[in-house]
Scaffold this motif. Sequence first.
Motif, short mmCIF file in Angstrom:
data_model
loop_
_atom_site.label_atom_id
_atom_site.label_comp_id
_atom_site.label_asym_id
_atom_site.label_seq_id
_atom_site.Cartn_x
_atom_site.Cartn_y
_atom_site.Cartn_z
N VAL A 1 0.83 -1.21 0.00
CA VAL A 1 0.00 0.00 0.00
C VAL A 1 0.87 1.26 0.00
CG1 VAL A 1 -1.69 1.33 1.33
CG2 VAL A 1 -1.98 -1.14 1.05
N THR A 2 1.90 1.27 0.82
CA THR A 2 2.77 2.45 0.92
C THR A 2 3.46 2.76 -0.40
OG1 THR A 2 3.12 2.02 3.27
CG2 THR A 2 4.70 3.48 2.18
N VAL A 3 4.04 1.74 -1.01
CA VAL A 3 4.72 1.96 -2.29
C VAL A 3 3.73 2.41 -3.36
CG1 VAL A 3 6.04 0.83 -4.13
CG2 VAL A 3 6.61 0.38 -1.73
N ARG A 4 2.54 1.79 -3.39
CA ARG A 4 1.54 2.21 -4.37
C ARG A 4 1.12 3.66 -4.14
NH1 ARG A 4 -3.75 -0.12 -3.44
NH2 ARG A 4 -4.30 1.91 -2.65
N LEU A 5 0.94 4.05 -2.89
CA LEU A 5 0.55 5.43 -2.60
C LEU A 5 1.60 6.43 -3.08
CD1 LEU A 5 -0.92 5.24 1.01
CD2 LEU A 5 -2.14 5.82 -1.07
N ILE A 6 2.84 6.16 -2.75
CA ILE A 6 3.91 7.09 -3.10
C ILE A 6 4.11 7.15 -4.62
CG2 ILE A 6 6.39 7.55 -2.90
CD1 ILE A 6 6.14 6.34 -0.02
N LEU A 7 4.28 5.98 -5.23
CA LEU A 7 4.50 5.97 -6.69
C LEU A 7 3.26 6.42 -7.45
CD1 LEU A 7 6.62 2.73 -7.17
CD2 LEU A 7 7.39 5.12 -7.13
N GLY A 8 2.09 6.07 -6.96
CA GLY A 8 0.86 6.50 -7.62
C GLY A 8 0.70 8.01 -7.61
N SER A 9 1.06 8.64 -6.50
CA SER A 9 0.94 10.10 -6.46
C SER A 9 1.99 10.77 -7.34
CB SER A 9 1.05 10.61 -5.02
OG SER A 9 2.33 10.41 -4.50
N VAL A 10 3.16 10.17 -7.45
CA VAL A 10 4.20 10.72 -8.32
C VAL A 10 3.83 10.52 -9.79
CG1 VAL A 10 6.61 10.46 -9.07
CG2 VAL A 10 6.06 10.48 -6.63
N PHE A 11 3.47 9.27 -10.17
CA PHE A 11 3.13 8.98 -11.56
C PHE A 11 1.82 9.66 -11.97
CE2 PHE A 11 5.50 4.69 -11.22
CZ PHE A 11 6.70 5.34 -11.41
N GLY A 12 0.91 9.78 -11.03
CA GLY A 12 -0.38 10.41 -11.32
C GLY A 12 -0.31 11.92 -11.33
N GLY A 13 0.80 12.47 -10.84
CA GLY A 13 0.99 13.91 -10.86
C GLY A 13 0.19 14.67 -9.82
N ASN A 14 -0.24 13.99 -8.75
CA ASN A 14 -1.04 14.65 -7.73
C ASN A 14 -0.47 14.36 -6.34
OD1 ASN A 14 -3.01 16.07 -6.46
ND2 ASN A 14 -4.71 14.79 -7.12
N VAL A 15 0.70 14.93 -6.09
CA VAL A 15 1.39 14.70 -4.83
C VAL A 15 0.62 15.31 -3.66
CG1 VAL A 15 3.57 15.02 -3.60
CG2 VAL A 15 3.60 14.55 -6.04
N SER A 16 -0.14 16.37 -3.91
CA SER A 16 -0.90 17.01 -2.83
C SER A 16 -2.00 16.09 -2.30
CB SER A 16 -1.51 18.33 -3.29
OG SER A 16 -2.42 18.12 -4.35
N ALA A 17 -2.50 15.19 -3.13
CA ALA A 17 -3.54 14.25 -2.69
C ALA A 17 -2.98 13.14 -1.81
CB ALA A 17 -4.24 13.64 -3.90
N LEU A 18 -1.66 13.09 -1.69
CA LEU A 18 -1.01 12.05 -0.88
C LEU A 18 -1.45 12.11 0.58
CD1 LEU A 18 1.02 9.72 -0.95
CD2 LEU A 18 2.83 11.37 -0.54
N ILE A 19 -1.70 13.29 1.10
CA ILE A 19 -2.14 13.45 2.49
C ILE A 19 -3.48 12.72 2.69
CG2 ILE A 19 -2.94 15.11 4.23
CD1 ILE A 19 -1.03 17.13 2.87
N TYR A 20 -4.41 12.97 1.80
CA TYR A 20 -5.74 12.38 1.92
C TYR A 20 -5.70 10.87 1.69
CZ TYR A 20 -6.79 17.30 1.40
OH TYR A 20 -6.82 18.66 1.54
N SER A 21 -4.94 10.47 0.68
CA SER A 21 -4.83 9.04 0.38
C SER A 21 -4.16 8.28 1.52
CB SER A 21 -4.02 8.84 -0.91
OG SER A 21 -4.68 9.40 -2.00
N THR A 22 -3.15 8.88 2.10
CA THR A 22 -2.44 8.21 3.20
C THR A 22 -3.34 8.06 4.41
OG1 THR A 22 -0.32 9.08 2.43
CG2 THR A 22 -0.42 8.33 4.71
N ALA A 23 -4.07 9.10 4.75
CA ALA A 23 -4.98 9.02 5.90
C ALA A 23 -6.05 7.96 5.67
CB ALA A 23 -5.62 10.38 6.16
#
Length: 165
Positions: free
Chosen positions: A60-82
């Motif tokens: 899950v952690t790797v998918r969240l980090i790489l998904g936000s980078v590849f998806g171009g939405n690093v700001s959504a990482l806070i919400y996705s992580t929570a």
Amino acid sequence: MKPKRLAELAVLTAVSLIIFIIELQIPNPFPIPGVKLGLANIITVYAVYHYKAYETAMIVTVRLILGSVFGGNVSALIYSTAGSALCLIGMLLLRRVIDERHIWLSSVFGAVLHNTGQMAAALLVTQTLGLIAYYPFLLVSGCLAGLFTGLCAQLLIPRIRKIKK
């Protein structure tokens, strides 16, 4: 960790990331912003029942980090992580009382927990209580998406068992 186990985790992570990236390309069929099927969670639901807690957390952690980078939405990482953290903790606890034959039910609860985590993060970040009005819509869409991803995971289990043999 044994190389074979590490390779399995890497493949599951790659598959979930690919599903996530493909889903980003599909236009949102729902008029509610932020609502999506969360198809990558099929892998998470499967992993919760077939891997150790820390292994599933790594996926899950790797998918969240790489998904936000590849998806171009690093700001959504806070919400996705929570959302993902609350969902993962809840589903790991639920697997003790909900057996694999009812994995779809665990997925529905996980989706509700994911939306709850996202809402909590949004309230903390924006400090706008008006967002609470959006919560019932998230819960309904989350239950439907969780049911769909859970049923998909349920259907994959026998197929994955055949592949492993």
